[in-house]
Structure formats: structure tokens, C-alpha cells
Design a protein around this motif. Structure first.
Motif, PDB file in Angstrom:
ATOM      1  N   GLU A 108      13.138 117.021  66.597  1.00  0.00           N
ATOM      2  CA  GLU A 108      13.314 118.110  67.559  1.00  0.00           C
ATOM      3  C   GLU A 108      12.815 119.431  66.992  1.00  0.00           C
ATOM      4  O   GLU A 108      12.225 120.238  67.704  1.00  0.00           O
ATOM      5  N   HIS A 109      13.031 119.645  65.703  1.00  0.00           N
ATOM      6  CA  HIS A 109      12.554 120.868  65.045  1.00  0.00           C
ATOM      7  C   HIS A 109      11.022 120.974  65.121  1.00  0.00           C
ATOM      8  O   HIS A 109      10.489 122.067  65.222  1.00  0.00           O
ATOM      9  N   LYS A 110      10.348 119.840  65.077  1.00  0.00           N
ATOM     10  CA  LYS A 110       8.876 119.810  65.162  1.00  0.00           C
ATOM     11  C   LYS A 110       8.379 119.723  66.603  1.00  0.00           C
ATOM     12  O   LYS A 110       7.204 119.498  66.849  1.00  0.00           O
ATOM     13  N   LYS A 111       9.291 119.862  67.563  1.00  0.00           N
ATOM     14  CA  LYS A 111       8.969 119.855  68.994  1.00  0.00           C
ATOM     15  C   LYS A 111       8.464 118.501  69.496  1.00  0.00           C
ATOM     16  O   LYS A 111       7.669 118.434  70.428  1.00  0.00           O
ATOM     17  N   VAL A 112       8.931 117.430  68.867  1.00  0.00           N
ATOM     18  CA  VAL A 112       8.597 116.081  69.318  1.00  0.00           C
ATOM     19  C   VAL A 112       9.482 115.765  70.528  1.00  0.00           C
ATOM     20  O   VAL A 112      10.687 116.032  70.513  1.00  0.00           O
ATOM     21  N   LYS A 113       8.876 115.217  71.558  1.00  0.00           N
ATOM     22  CA  LYS A 113       9.627 114.885  72.768  1.00  0.00           C
ATOM     23  C   LYS A 113      10.330 113.543  72.575  1.00  0.00           C
ATOM     24  O   LYS A 113       9.716 112.492  72.651  1.00  0.00           O
ATOM     25  N   VAL A 114      11.629 113.621  72.301  1.00  0.00           N
ATOM     26  CA  VAL A 114      12.470 112.440  72.142  1.00  0.00           C
ATOM     27  C   VAL A 114      13.600 112.582  73.150  1.00  0.00           C
ATOM     28  O   VAL A 114      14.358 113.550  73.102  1.00  0.00           O
ATOM     29  N   PHE A 115      13.701 111.616  74.071  1.00  0.00           N
ATOM     30  CA  PHE A 115      14.796 111.664  75.032  1.00  0.00           C
ATOM     31  C   PHE A 115      16.071 111.265  74.327  1.00  0.00           C
ATOM     32  O   PHE A 115      16.136 110.233  73.665  1.00  0.00           O
ATOM     33  N   SER A 116      17.086 112.093  74.421  1.00  0.00           N
ATOM     34  CA  SER A 116      18.375 111.760  73.810  1.00  0.00           C
ATOM     35  C   SER A 116      19.504 112.288  74.671  1.00  0.00           C
ATOM     36  O   SER A 116      19.376 113.319  75.317  1.00  0.00           O
ATOM     37  N   CYS A 146      21.212 109.075  64.183  1.00  0.00           N
ATOM     38  CA  CYS A 146      22.166 108.729  63.127  1.00  0.00           C
ATOM     39  C   CYS A 146      21.503 108.058  61.926  1.00  0.00           C
ATOM     40  O   CYS A 146      22.145 107.289  61.214  1.00  0.00           O
ATOM     41  N   CYS A 147      20.215 108.344  61.706  1.00  0.00           N
ATOM     42  CA  CYS A 147      19.538 107.741  60.554  1.00  0.00           C
ATOM     43  C   CYS A 147      18.625 108.745  59.865  1.00  0.00           C
ATOM     44  O   CYS A 147      18.332 109.818  60.400  1.00  0.00           O
ATOM     45  N   THR A 148      18.185 108.374  58.683  1.00  0.00           N
ATOM     46  CA  THR A 148      17.179 109.124  57.930  1.00  0.00           C
ATOM     47  C   THR A 148      16.176 108.121  57.368  1.00  0.00           C
ATOM     48  O   THR A 148      16.535 106.980  57.077  1.00  0.00           O
ATOM     49  N   GLN A 204      15.119 116.054  53.486  1.00  0.00           N
ATOM     50  CA  GLN A 204      16.578 116.175  53.519  1.00  0.00           C
ATOM     51  C   GLN A 204      17.043 117.547  54.011  1.00  0.00           C
ATOM     52  O   GLN A 204      18.204 117.897  53.863  1.00  0.00           O
ATOM     53  N   GLN A 205      16.157 118.335  54.587  1.00  0.00           N
ATOM     54  CA  GLN A 205      16.518 119.636  55.132  1.00  0.00           C
ATOM     55  C   GLN A 205      17.340 119.470  56.419  1.00  0.00           C
ATOM     56  O   GLN A 205      18.147 120.321  56.757  1.00  0.00           O
ATOM     57  N   HIS A 206      17.132 118.366  57.128  1.00  0.00           N
ATOM     58  CA  HIS A 206      17.835 118.102  58.377  1.00  0.00           C
ATOM     59  C   HIS A 206      18.820 116.953  58.188  1.00  0.00           C
ATOM     60  O   HIS A 206      18.596 116.056  57.386  1.00  0.00           O
ATOM     61  N   LEU A 207      19.899 116.974  58.974  1.00  0.00           N
ATOM     62  CA  LEU A 207      20.942 115.962  58.836  1.00  0.00           C
ATOM     63  C   LEU A 207      20.533 114.598  59.369  1.00  0.00           C
ATOM     64  O   LEU A 207      21.054 113.579  58.949  1.00  0.00           O
ATOM     65  N   SER A 208      19.597 114.579  60.333  1.00  0.00           N
ATOM     66  CA  SER A 208      19.169 113.302  60.905  1.00  0.00           C
ATOM     67  C   SER A 208      17.690 113.364  61.257  1.00  0.00           C
ATOM     68  O   SER A 208      17.097 114.438  61.344  1.00  0.00           O
ATOM     69  N   LEU A 209      17.133 112.195  61.497  1.00  0.00           N
ATOM     70  CA  LEU A 209      15.741 112.107  61.909  1.00  0.00           C
ATOM     71  C   LEU A 209      15.541 112.794  63.257  1.00  0.00           C
ATOM     72  O   LEU A 209      14.538 113.472  63.471  1.00  0.00           O
ATOM     73  N   HIS A 233      23.554 106.880  58.484  1.00  0.00           N
ATOM     74  CA  HIS A 233      24.705 107.591  57.936  1.00  0.00           C
ATOM     75  C   HIS A 233      25.911 107.406  58.852  1.00  0.00           C
ATOM     76  O   HIS A 233      27.035 107.670  58.463  1.00  0.00           O
ATOM     77  N   THR A 234      25.674 106.943  60.084  1.00  0.00           N
ATOM     78  CA  THR A 234      26.719 106.571  61.038  1.00  0.00           C
ATOM     79  C   THR A 234      26.305 105.243  61.653  1.00  0.00           C
ATOM     80  O   THR A 234      25.147 105.082  62.042  1.00  0.00           O
TER      81      THR A 234
END
Length: 124
Positions: free
Chosen positions: A42-50, A88-90, A32-37, A72-73
Motif C-alpha cells: 500500500e505504501h508503494k501504491k500497489v492496488k491490492v483489494f483488502s 499477515c505475512c512478510t 522490515q520497515q513495515h509490519l506486513s507485506l 506473524h498471525t
């Protein structure tokens, strides 16, 4: 000497933080440190196209191998049962996503490095 024994009780509201894996490789503990998955990935440097921040919804659509998420949205695009929008999820349980762990910061056991895993050869 007097010993005072106390009964310990545990708060049932506290739950184990979900582990997020990529193709079976544990990458992060979602605490729960981050607002979304998406932000956590991104904080862990995972390549996710967004394109979420540029107004295009659906670009971060990701396949769920196992696990579940909550939103959450409300997503603006139609999703299959095995898809999620990380923006928009956790995670609500341990989660395995069909994303490559290549190049990201993976979870390792504390105190163990790759150099320590390799067994040195002994001279006979």
C-alpha cells in the motif's frame, strides 16, 4: 609507518532484504520497515483489494508466482500452496506476486529517469 591489519568478520544473522516484484517487475525492497507485506504494498501504491480492516478475512488473498512468506498471525482462511495473505505475512525470500505493477512506484536504479533511458537521435 606501522600498519595494523584487522580481520573483518560478518554477522551471519544479517540477511539480504527480500525484493518484492509484481508480475516480474521489482517494486520494493522489504527491509522490515513495515509490519506486513500489505502495508508495504500500500505504501508503494500497489492496488491490492483488502477488507482486513473491516473485519473480512481473505479479500487480500494473492497468488505467489515465486518465493516464500512467513506469517506473524495465523490466516483465518484456507490458502493454496501458491497463495498468501499479505495482511499477515512478510517475505522470507525474494517474492514475485501475481499483481499488476500499473500505477505503483516501481524500483529504478538511482540517478536514472525515464527521460535518460531514451536515447536522443543524433543528426547526421
Amino acid at each position: 609507518m606501522k600498519v595494523n591489519l584487522k580481520i573483518l568478520t560478518f554477522n551471519k544473522i544479517l540477511k539480504k532484504a527480500p525484493i518484492v516484484s509484481l508480475d516480474g517487475q521489482p517494486v520494493l525492497l522489504f527491509n522490515q520497515q513495515h509490519l506486513s507485506l500489505l502495508i508495504a504494498l500500500e505504501h508503494k501504491k500497489v492496488k491490492v483489494f483488502s477488507e482486513c480492516r473491516n473485519g473480512y478475512c481473505g479479500a487480500c488473498k494473492t497468488t505467489i508466482i515465486s518465493g516464500s512468506v512467513s506469517y506473524h498471525t495465523q490466516p483465518l482462511v484456507t490458502l493454496k500452496a501458491d497463495e498468501c495473505l499479505p495482511c499477515c505475512c512478510t517475505p522470507t525470500s525474494d517474492l514475485d506476486l501475481k499483481l499488476s505493477p500499473e500505477g505503483c512506484d516501481v524500483v529504478t536504479r538511482p540517478g536514472i529517469t525515464a527521460a535518460q533511458i531514451i536515447q536522443p537521435q543524433t543528426k547526421s
